[in-house]
Design a protein around this motif. Structure first.
Motif, short mmCIF file in Angstrom:
data_model
loop_
_atom_site.label_atom_id
_atom_site.label_comp_id
_atom_site.label_asym_id
_atom_site.label_seq_id
_atom_site.Cartn_x
_atom_site.Cartn_y
_atom_site.Cartn_z
N LYS A 74 0.83 -1.19 0.00
CA LYS A 74 0.00 0.00 0.00
C LYS A 74 0.87 1.24 0.00
CE LYS A 74 -3.82 -2.18 2.35
NZ LYS A 74 -4.70 -2.18 3.48
N PRO A 75 0.40 2.33 -0.59
CA PRO A 75 1.16 3.58 -0.57
C PRO A 75 1.47 4.00 0.86
CG PRO A 75 -0.68 3.76 -2.09
CD PRO A 75 -0.86 2.47 -1.34
N LYS A 76 2.73 4.39 1.07
CA LYS A 76 3.19 4.82 2.38
C LYS A 76 3.89 6.16 2.22
CE LYS A 76 4.28 0.08 3.40
NZ LYS A 76 5.02 -0.59 2.38
N ALA A 77 3.65 7.05 3.15
CA ALA A 77 4.28 8.37 3.13
C ALA A 77 5.78 8.25 3.40
CB ALA A 77 3.63 9.28 4.16
N LEU A 78 6.52 9.19 2.86
CA LEU A 78 7.95 9.32 3.12
C LEU A 78 8.11 10.10 4.42
CD1 LEU A 78 10.89 9.02 1.97
CD2 LEU A 78 10.54 11.27 0.92
#
Length: 131
Positions: free
Chosen positions: A108-112
């Protein structure tokens, strides 16, 4: 009362680490610094300092050579892009075509991770909790 203020002040600076001299990071420059166990990418983008995790949250590959596009940094490996101020995902694994979408769907997309910076006494400081 002064002792209490001093204690509060010290607590505010816990977690801050001196990264480098301000002069060492000219506009447009970037540098990886180690803070505790983390490698932090420090960027001077048009005179604004940004500190982000040097590992892309997708596959943990280095972000150091990532392209800056406006206010985002683009991962040089799979071209995921992240907002430099918030770390939020702007685009998740678009490369290579077709394969990138498959790779992206596996996680899943994860923040930096982004970190606060400050300048004090000619030095750049980064706040990293637990460093």
């Amino acid at each position: 009362m002064m002792l209490k203020l001093k204690q509060i002040n010290e607590d505010l600076y816990m977690g801050w680490t001196k990264a480098c001299a301000v002069d060492a990071l000219a506009p447009g420059a970037r540098q990886v610094v180690k803070v505790g166990d983390r490698k932090i990418l420090l960027l001077n983008q048009a005179g604004t300092l940004h500190a982000v995790d040097n590992a892309c949250p997708h596959l943990k590959l280095p972000m150091q050579k990532g392209k800056i596009e406006g206010c985002t940094i683009v991962c040089p490996w799979h071209r995921s892009s992240f907002d430099l101020n918030s770390g939020e995902v702007a685009n998740w694994t678009p490369f290579p075509p077709v394969v990138g979408k498959v790779l992206g769907s596996m996680s899943k997309p994860k923040a930096l991770a982004v970190f606060p910076t400050r300048i004090e006494d000619g030095n750049i400081w980064i706040e990293v909790e637990g460093a």
